[in-house]
Design a protein around this motif. Structure first.
Motif, PDB file in Angstrom:
ATOM      1  N   SER A  77       0.824  -1.218   0.000  1.00 23.91           N
ATOM      2  CA  SER A  77       0.000   0.000   0.000  1.00 23.91           C
ATOM      3  C   SER A  77       0.853   1.260   0.000  1.00 23.91           C
ATOM      4  N   ARG A 121       3.306   6.363  -2.626  1.00 24.75           N
ATOM      5  CA  ARG A 121       4.527   6.816  -3.316  1.00 24.75           C
ATOM      6  C   ARG A 121       4.244   7.160  -4.778  1.00 24.75           C
ATOM      7  N   ARG A 159      -6.686   9.445   1.113  1.00 28.05           N
ATOM      8  CA  ARG A 159      -6.847   8.120   1.734  1.00 28.05           C
ATOM      9  C   ARG A 159      -8.169   7.494   1.299  1.00 28.05           C
ATOM     10  N   ARG A 172       0.523   0.764   6.794  1.00 19.92           N
ATOM     11  CA  ARG A 172       0.482   1.428   8.100  1.00 19.92           C
ATOM     12  C   ARG A 172      -0.860   1.199   8.789  1.00 19.92           C
ATOM     13  N   ASP A 173      -1.925   1.108   7.960  1.00 20.11           N
ATOM     14  CA  ASP A 173      -3.287   1.033   8.506  1.00 20.11           C
ATOM     15  C   ASP A 173      -4.046  -0.146   7.923  1.00 20.11           C
ATOM     16  N   ARG A 226      -0.602  11.953  12.550  1.00 17.57           N
ATOM     17  CA  ARG A 226      -1.683  12.495  11.719  1.00 17.57           C
ATOM     18  C   ARG A 226      -3.050  12.053  12.265  1.00 17.57           C
TER      19      ARG A 226
HETATM   20  O1   DC Z   1       5.894   1.989   3.385  1.00 19.87           O
HETATM   21  P1   DC Z   1       6.400   3.146   2.583  1.00 19.87           P
HETATM   22  O2   DC Z   1       7.637   3.791   3.160  1.00 19.87           O
HETATM   23  O3   DC Z   1       6.572   2.803   1.141  1.00 19.87           O
HETATM   24  O4   DC Z   1       5.214   4.247   2.647  1.00 19.87           O
HETATM   25  C1   DC Z   1       5.358   5.540   2.106  1.00 19.87           C
HETATM   26  C2   DC Z   1       4.480   6.537   2.860  1.00 19.87           C
HETATM   27  O5   DC Z   1       3.098   6.259   2.601  1.00 19.87           O
HETATM   28  C3   DC Z   1       4.629   6.512   4.369  1.00 19.87           C
HETATM   29  O6   DC Z   1       5.374   7.593   4.849  1.00 19.87           O
HETATM   30  C4   DC Z   1       3.248   6.636   4.923  1.00 19.87           C
HETATM   31  C5   DC Z   1       2.334   6.392   3.785  1.00 19.87           C
HETATM   32  N1   DC Z   1       1.516   5.201   3.968  1.00 19.87           N
HETATM   33  C6   DC Z   1       0.322   5.341   4.626  1.00 19.87           C
HETATM   34  O7   DC Z   1       0.016   6.421   5.112  1.00 19.87           O
HETATM   35  N2   DC Z   1      -0.524   4.283   4.750  1.00 19.87           N
HETATM   36  C7   DC Z   1      -0.183   3.090   4.251  1.00 19.87           C
HETATM   37  N3   DC Z   1      -1.034   2.069   4.376  1.00 19.87           N
HETATM   38  C8   DC Z   1       1.065   2.907   3.607  1.00 19.87           C
HETATM   39  C9   DC Z   1       1.900   3.992   3.485  1.00 19.87           C
END
Ligand code: DC
Length: 227
Positions: free
Chosen positions: A36, A41, A111, A132-133, A189
């Motif tokens: 995700s 990115r 989002r 992350r979520d 956030r």
């Molecule tokens: O895992 P990554 O470093 O490739 O993620 C890049 C950015 O995307 C990270 O700083 C936060 C965001 N992100 C997010 O908010 N929710 C997710 N499910 C995945 C990434």
């Protein structure tokens, strides 16, 4: 969304090892894989490509909606990422794209657009979702949830090694600073902050070999799903 299709969520901060672990676990299970973070990115990269204003949530949500994103997977290698048909696999991995992604990811409208795009990855026989979520917001009903952590120093070192291998020049100090800043932004956030789901299993990967972490994650699944 078909809730009978099993999902394993693997969340954690940048450099916690979730990408590597998720790809290996997905490949062993023969399940689909969702990176995700790559979606956020891609939007960051598309914004730079189009010289769009990354502080404008309406423009960023529209960009998230219209940008064509395709993953080409092969085994447990990092999937190639095509953005509007153009290979952007390396471009989306730069620290600049990562920092833009983190800023854009704090926008609720972005989002919301990406929510449906992420849920569309839930296809038979199962999905390993890395982010992350994943366990808190995108797939709250997931069968199993892992939350990986590691010390900031080791996460910066892993990132350093990954970027070096791609031939990108980086400074260790800069990376550590960037990781700490990104952690703070992601955790503080208001929408979908980085935090373990109440039913997630926490796994500290500091100094733990990859294979051992893979075993621990696979062990979270009921035996019937591991076969
Ligand atoms: O895992 P990554 O470093 O490739 O993620 C890049 C950015 O995307 C990270 O700083 C936060 C965001 N992100 C997010 O908010 N929710 C997710 N499910 C995945 C990434």
């Amino acid at each position: 969304m078909d809730e009978t299709i099993p999902v394993l969520t693997i969340d954690g901060p940048s450099g916690s090892g979730k990408g590597t672990i998720s790809r290996i676990v997905a490949s062993r299970l023969g399940w689909h894989y969702l990176d995700s973070g790559a979606l956020y990115r891609v939007v960051g990269h598309a914004a730079a490509r189009d010289a769009a204003d990354t502080s404008d949530p309406v423009a960023m949500a529209a960009l998230a909606e219209r940008t064509g994103i395709r993953f080409q997977t092969s085994g447990d290698a990092e999937p190639r990422v095509l953005v509007d048909g153009v290979d952007a696999t390396d471009a989306i991995r730069t620290e600049t794209a990562g920092a833009a992604a983190s800023v854009i990811a704090a926008m609720p409208a972005v989002r919301q657009v990406l929510l449906d795009r992420q849920r569309a990855f839930r296809r038979p026989p199962g999905l390993v979702a890395d982010g992350r979520d994943m366990g808190t917001v995108v797939f709250p009903d997931a069968s199993c949830k892992a939350f990986l952590t590691a010390s900031a120093e080791q996460r910066a070192q892993r990132r350093y090694k990954q970027l070096k291998e791609k031939g990108l020049s980086v400074s260790m100090d800069g990376l550590l600073r960037e990781i700490l800043a990104r952690d703070a932004r992601d955790a503080e956030r208001a929408v979908a902050p980085l935090k373990p789901a109440s039913d997630a299993v926490l796994i500290d990967t500091t100094d733990v070999p990859v294979e051992r972490v893979v075993e621990r994650v696979l062990a979270l699944l009921p035996e019937s799903l591991r076969l």
